[in-house]
Motif scaffolding. Structure first.
Motif, PDB file in Angstrom:
ATOM      1  N   PHE A 131      33.202  20.847 -15.873  1.00  0.00           N
ATOM      2  CA  PHE A 131      32.847  19.489 -16.223  1.00  0.00           C
ATOM      3  C   PHE A 131      31.502  19.540 -16.933  1.00  0.00           C
ATOM      4  O   PHE A 131      30.790  20.535 -16.851  1.00  0.00           O
ATOM      5  N   ARG A 132      31.145  18.454 -17.588  1.00  0.00           N
ATOM      6  CA  ARG A 132      29.838  18.388 -18.228  1.00  0.00           C
ATOM      7  C   ARG A 132      29.256  16.987 -18.111  1.00  0.00           C
ATOM      8  O   ARG A 132      29.985  16.013 -17.973  1.00  0.00           O
ATOM      9  N   GLN A 133      27.946  16.957 -18.182  1.00  0.00           N
ATOM     10  CA  GLN A 133      27.254  15.675 -18.112  1.00  0.00           C
ATOM     11  C   GLN A 133      26.134  15.673 -19.129  1.00  0.00           C
ATOM     12  O   GLN A 133      25.178  16.459 -19.020  1.00  0.00           O
ATOM     13  N   ALA A 134      26.264  14.799 -20.098  1.00  0.00           N
ATOM     14  CA  ALA A 134      25.243  14.642 -21.131  1.00  0.00           C
ATOM     15  C   ALA A 134      24.192  13.660 -20.639  1.00  0.00           C
ATOM     16  O   ALA A 134      24.451  12.836 -19.758  1.00  0.00           O
ATOM     17  N   PRO A 135      22.998  13.705 -21.218  1.00  0.00           N
ATOM     18  CA  PRO A 135      21.930  12.784 -20.797  1.00  0.00           C
ATOM     19  C   PRO A 135      22.376  11.336 -20.900  1.00  0.00           C
ATOM     20  O   PRO A 135      22.901  10.902 -21.930  1.00  0.00           O
ATOM     21  N   GLY A 136      22.201  10.596 -19.811  1.00  0.00           N
ATOM     22  CA  GLY A 136      22.524   9.180 -19.820  1.00  0.00           C
ATOM     23  C   GLY A 136      23.995   8.851 -19.714  1.00  0.00           C
ATOM     24  O   GLY A 136      24.383   7.683 -19.829  1.00  0.00           O
ATOM     25  N   LYS A 137      24.824   9.861 -19.501  1.00  0.00           N
ATOM     26  CA  LYS A 137      26.265   9.649 -19.425  1.00  0.00           C
ATOM     27  C   LYS A 137      26.819  10.163 -18.106  1.00  0.00           C
ATOM     28  O   LYS A 137      26.169  10.916 -17.389  1.00  0.00           O
ATOM     29  N   GLY A 138      28.042   9.778 -17.805  1.00  0.00           N
ATOM     30  CA  GLY A 138      28.701  10.244 -16.601  1.00  0.00           C
ATOM     31  C   GLY A 138      29.263  11.638 -16.774  1.00  0.00           C
ATOM     32  O   GLY A 138      29.343  12.166 -17.885  1.00  0.00           O
TER      33      GLY A 138
END
Length: 122
Positions: free
Chosen positions: A36-43
């Motif tokens: 999984f991944r999580q970008a800045p400011g995102k889920g």
């Protein structure tokens, strides 16, 4: 249980990285693995998953053809090969393990690694 993700870093757009996730302490059972991944400011979002045997894989639609998930059960390690990277791939990438369930759903996963940062410059 420990899932140790590694291989992240800074890469230019169009470049490649291979992430690794070494698992230890998992109960003696067959675990599917996911990224999984999580970008800045995102889920946090699904990237890819692979069954224990490696016979079945799944990917986020937007990543098909660029990312490849694989695993080496002898090494208790799962990999994510990322090619043709784009700035929008910048995120913290997490590996996770699950025994059952829908592999693209976050809540189906029992164990999570600490994440590795991937930064793609334009």
């Amino acid at each position: 249980v420990q899932l140790q993700a590694s291989g992240g870093g800074l890469v230019q757009a169009g470049g490649s990285l291979r992430l690794s996730c070494a698992a230890s302490g998992l109960p003696r059972s067959t675990y599917a693995m996911g990224w999984f991944r999580q970008a800045p400011g995102k889920g946090r979002e699904f990237v890819a998953a692979i069954t224990y045997s490696g016979g079945s894989t799944s990917y986020a639609d937007s990543l098909k053809g660029r990312f490849t998930i694989s695993r080496d059960n002898a090494k208790n390690t799962v990999y994510l090969q990322m090619n043709s990277l784009k700035p929008e791939d910048t995120a913290v990438y997490y590996c996770a393990a699950t025994r059952f369930g829908n592999l693209d759903l976050i809540h189906e996963y029992d164990y999570w690694g600490q994440g590795t940062q991937v930064t793609v410059s334009s």
